[in-house]
Design a protein around this motif. Sequence first.
Motif, PDB file in Angstrom:
ATOM      1  N   GLY A  75       0.869  -1.212  -0.028  1.00  0.00           N
ATOM      2  CA  GLY A  75       0.116  -0.134   0.048  1.00  0.00           C
ATOM      3  C   GLY A  75       0.791   1.288  -0.113  1.00  0.00           C
ATOM      4  O   GLY A  75       2.060   1.359   0.194  1.00  0.00           O
ATOM      5  N   VAL A  76      -0.017   2.401  -0.236  1.00  0.00           N
ATOM      6  CA  VAL A  76       0.946   3.692  -0.136  1.00  0.00           C
ATOM      7  C   VAL A  76       1.695   3.773   0.834  1.00  0.00           C
ATOM      8  O   VAL A  76       1.552   3.508   2.248  1.00  0.00           O
ATOM      9  N   LEU A  77       2.835   4.596   0.818  1.00  0.00           N
ATOM     10  CA  LEU A  77       3.867   4.722   1.879  1.00  0.00           C
ATOM     11  C   LEU A  77       4.187   3.376   2.322  1.00  0.00           C
ATOM     12  O   LEU A  77       4.665   3.225   3.621  1.00  0.00           O
ATOM     13  N   GLY A  78       4.536   2.309   1.631  1.00  0.00           N
ATOM     14  CA  GLY A  78       4.988   0.906   1.774  1.00  0.00           C
ATOM     15  C   GLY A  78       6.301   0.935   2.264  1.00  0.00           C
ATOM     16  O   GLY A  78       6.714   0.222   3.216  1.00  0.00           O
ATOM     17  N   ASP A  79       7.443   1.934   1.927  1.00  0.00           N
ATOM     18  CA  ASP A  79       8.579   1.674   2.348  1.00  0.00           C
ATOM     19  C   ASP A  79       8.700   2.236   4.134  1.00  0.00           C
ATOM     20  O   ASP A  79       9.320   1.834   4.604  1.00  0.00           O
ATOM     21  N   ARG A  80       7.722   3.233   4.284  1.00  0.00           N
ATOM     22  CA  ARG A  80       7.664   3.567   5.706  1.00  0.00           C
ATOM     23  C   ARG A  80       6.964   2.471   6.690  1.00  0.00           C
ATOM     24  O   ARG A  80       7.487   2.263   7.854  1.00  0.00           O
ATOM     25  N   TYR A  81       6.122   1.735   5.974  1.00  0.00           N
ATOM     26  CA  TYR A  81       5.481   0.528   6.590  1.00  0.00           C
ATOM     27  C   TYR A  81       6.539  -0.577   6.891  1.00  0.00           C
ATOM     28  O   TYR A  81       6.650  -1.370   8.005  1.00  0.00           O
ATOM     29  N   ILE A 115      10.569  -0.321   6.665  1.00  0.00           N
ATOM     30  CA  ILE A 115      11.567   0.242   7.157  1.00  0.00           C
ATOM     31  C   ILE A 115      11.547   1.849   7.887  1.00  0.00           C
ATOM     32  O   ILE A 115      12.568   2.194   8.396  1.00  0.00           O
ATOM     33  N   ASN A 116      10.307   2.123   8.099  1.00  0.00           N
ATOM     34  CA  ASN A 116      10.056   3.337   8.918  1.00  0.00           C
ATOM     35  C   ASN A 116      10.761   4.695   8.306  1.00  0.00           C
ATOM     36  O   ASN A 116      10.888   5.459   9.182  1.00  0.00           O
ATOM     37  N   GLN A 117      10.930   4.639   7.032  1.00  0.00           N
ATOM     38  CA  GLN A 117      11.397   5.862   6.407  1.00  0.00           C
ATOM     39  C   GLN A 117      11.496   5.714   4.860  1.00  0.00           C
ATOM     40  O   GLN A 117      11.107   4.706   4.268  1.00  0.00           O
ATOM     41  N   SER A 118      11.888   6.797   4.250  1.00  0.00           N
ATOM     42  CA  SER A 118      11.800   6.912   2.866  1.00  0.00           C
ATOM     43  C   SER A 118      12.764   5.712   2.361  1.00  0.00           C
ATOM     44  O   SER A 118      13.765   5.671   2.640  1.00  0.00           O
ATOM     45  N   ALA A 119      12.259   5.316   0.893  1.00  0.00           N
ATOM     46  CA  ALA A 119      13.237   4.235   0.257  1.00  0.00           C
ATOM     47  C   ALA A 119      14.263   5.269  -0.622  1.00  0.00           C
ATOM     48  O   ALA A 119      15.165   4.335  -0.876  1.00  0.00           O
ATOM     49  N   SER A 120      14.134   6.335  -0.704  1.00  0.00           N
ATOM     50  CA  SER A 120      15.228   7.038  -1.522  1.00  0.00           C
ATOM     51  C   SER A 120      15.442   6.404  -2.760  1.00  0.00           C
ATOM     52  O   SER A 120      16.614   6.550  -3.279  1.00  0.00           O
ATOM     53  N   LEU A 147      12.213   1.068  -5.916  1.00  0.00           N
ATOM     54  CA  LEU A 147      12.122   0.475  -4.507  1.00  0.00           C
ATOM     55  C   LEU A 147      10.992   0.965  -3.782  1.00  0.00           C
ATOM     56  O   LEU A 147      10.329  -0.012  -3.333  1.00  0.00           O
ATOM     57  N   TYR A 148      10.513   2.102  -3.924  1.00  0.00           N
ATOM     58  CA  TYR A 148       9.190   2.549  -3.174  1.00  0.00           C
ATOM     59  C   TYR A 148       8.351   2.152  -4.018  1.00  0.00           C
ATOM     60  O   TYR A 148       7.397   1.560  -3.293  1.00  0.00           O
ATOM     61  N   VAL A 149       7.977   1.994  -5.268  1.00  0.00           N
ATOM     62  CA  VAL A 149       6.940   1.358  -5.856  1.00  0.00           C
ATOM     63  C   VAL A 149       6.876  -0.003  -5.597  1.00  0.00           C
ATOM     64  O   VAL A 149       5.759  -0.803  -5.387  1.00  0.00           O
ATOM     65  N   TYR A 150       7.964  -0.981  -5.483  1.00  0.00           N
ATOM     66  CA  TYR A 150       8.160  -2.219  -5.133  1.00  0.00           C
ATOM     67  C   TYR A 150       7.518  -2.378  -3.852  1.00  0.00           C
ATOM     68  O   TYR A 150       6.610  -3.375  -3.677  1.00  0.00           O
ATOM     69  N   ALA A 151       7.940  -1.399  -2.823  1.00  0.00           N
ATOM     70  CA  ALA A 151       7.360  -1.775  -1.611  1.00  0.00           C
ATOM     71  C   ALA A 151       5.842  -1.194  -1.230  1.00  0.00           C
ATOM     72  O   ALA A 151       5.185  -2.104  -0.527  1.00  0.00           O
ATOM     73  N   SER A 152       5.254  -0.599  -2.210  1.00  0.00           N
ATOM     74  CA  SER A 152       3.962  -0.151  -2.173  1.00  0.00           C
ATOM     75  C   SER A 152       3.138  -0.865  -3.116  1.00  0.00           C
ATOM     76  O   SER A 152       2.048  -1.058  -2.552  1.00  0.00           O
ATOM     77  N   SER A 153       3.273  -1.163  -4.311  1.00  0.00           N
ATOM     78  CA  SER A 153       2.623  -2.003  -5.107  1.00  0.00           C
ATOM     79  C   SER A 153       3.159  -3.179  -5.882  1.00  0.00           C
ATOM     80  O   SER A 153       2.613  -3.570  -6.612  1.00  0.00           O
ATOM     81  N   GLY A 154       4.286  -3.747  -5.427  1.00  0.00           N
ATOM     82  CA  GLY A 154       4.915  -4.687  -5.811  1.00  0.00           C
ATOM     83  C   GLY A 154       5.645  -4.598  -7.299  1.00  0.00           C
ATOM     84  O   GLY A 154       5.897  -3.659  -7.857  1.00  0.00           O
ATOM     85  N   ILE A 155       5.867  -5.827  -7.518  1.00  0.00           N
ATOM     86  CA  ILE A 155       6.320  -6.096  -8.821  1.00  0.00           C
ATOM     87  C   ILE A 155       5.536  -5.626  -9.869  1.00  0.00           C
ATOM     88  O   ILE A 155       5.945  -5.049 -10.998  1.00  0.00           O
ATOM     89  N   ILE A 156       4.241  -5.990  -9.763  1.00  0.00           N
ATOM     90  CA  ILE A 156       3.320  -5.289 -10.843  1.00  0.00           C
ATOM     91  C   ILE A 156       3.418  -3.898 -10.913  1.00  0.00           C
ATOM     92  O   ILE A 156       3.432  -3.405 -12.114  1.00  0.00           O
ATOM     93  N   GLY A 157       3.514  -3.163 -10.020  1.00  0.00           N
ATOM     94  CA  GLY A 157       3.381  -1.683  -9.944  1.00  0.00           C
ATOM     95  C   GLY A 157       4.679  -1.165 -10.413  1.00  0.00           C
ATOM     96  O   GLY A 157       4.691  -0.083 -11.079  1.00  0.00           O
ATOM     97  N   MET A 158       5.649  -1.968 -10.084  1.00  0.00           N
ATOM     98  CA  MET A 158       6.996  -1.600 -10.303  1.00  0.00           C
ATOM     99  C   MET A 158       6.963  -1.582 -11.932  1.00  0.00           C
ATOM    100  O   MET A 158       7.696  -0.872 -12.880  1.00  0.00           O
TER     101      MET A 158
END
Length: 448
Positions: A344-350, A352-357, A361-372
Amino acid sequence: MINLSHYKINIKYIKYLLFLGWISIWASLSFNPFKIYLFFENINFKYISISDLFSLIDMSRGLFQFFYLIILIITTFILLKTKKIFFKPNIIFLLFLTILLMETLSLFKTDNPNINIFFIICSLNTILTVFLLKNFFSEADVNFVFNLSVIFLLILLIFFGYQYILTAFESGINIYGAWGNIEENLGIDTPKPTGLSRTALIIFIIFSNMSFFIKPFEKFNYLIMTLSIVLLLLLSSRTTIFIYTLYILFYIFYFRNVNLKNILIVLKKFFLIPFVIVIIISLLQNIYQFKNNQGNKIFNFKLSDISRNYPDIETSPSSEFTSGRLDDWKNILELNENIALGNGVLGDRYLINQSASNLLLYVYASSGIIGMSIIILILMITLFYTFKSIFIIKPKSSSYKFLSSIILIALMLRSILETSLGVFGIDFILFVICLSHIIPNENSYESN
């Protein structure tokens, strides 16, 4: 006038609504949706104080986005019934909507806080507003919204740039390190150095390519451009300075300023004069500190006194030199169990508790391989149109098209080391409005 069986709408009113909605989108930046919970938990409606009224005004920045989305959805359905919309010019909007839908579904499937839906709503509002302006209104209306965005960026840059310099002067620290002190002094969310340097970069690109002010105020164009470069250098974001350097090289070769005289003129305007101003600011800070008995020597000049002291690539650990990014990227890859659809949105914060930078990798954390995969497709389409606008159409055809293409490239480069357009924020807003300029204009009406 739009006439349907149950509707009778003056399209001019819709246009003005979209303009106001765009202003509200900018106003919602930095709003923390968790404040909504806290506000309604703590407020006593029987005894509303002045501070409660100010808090309510602050809440309206976020709450209005929920109502605005409902209005946009209704307006979109009404307008779609009046005109056929072509698929090709709107494919990127549809791809973004697909990612946002996936992030919404993933958000409710995990323990990621549901209130983060606010960021999806703001992103939807941004996309739908630009979609409607692009397809149902004139190019001049899209340009107006772009100009509004430039004004907002200028306000942010001037206000917070002044706060950074003032705080650095008073505290005897460099500009890069002033962020925490500013937040404490002002009591409001303050752009981090990397974010404000991005704003400075965008303003520099805009004002080096177009005259925003007309006679007799055209000198303000150069003044603002110089100010933006000075702040860019002082804020010392390595990513931004790298893009700034690439842009100067591009400017020299693209506009064929390749003889020595023209190169020196460009370097004088884009680097030498701003750098001299940076040195002057550093000397003034030393004088200020000396007069207030906080410094030993007036002319004990070091650039690290006013700008960032970078880690040494040879002696610093890799995690320190990359500001911890390598460790964060490894953790995201290891901790993400929802590989297909993300968290889900802000998956990086969920995770590792901070931005993916990093955008991918942010999109991978938030919407997976499909989103990426979808965001890669969006970037490829964007690159195709930007290349076409810069090298085939050329700037003479449309300054907004050329300018938007340069900004899009800058944002995509920035996304290598920042989350950038992955989540709702300034990068996302700029990316969407700039896309509307480079996408073929097959659907818009004449000016209304």
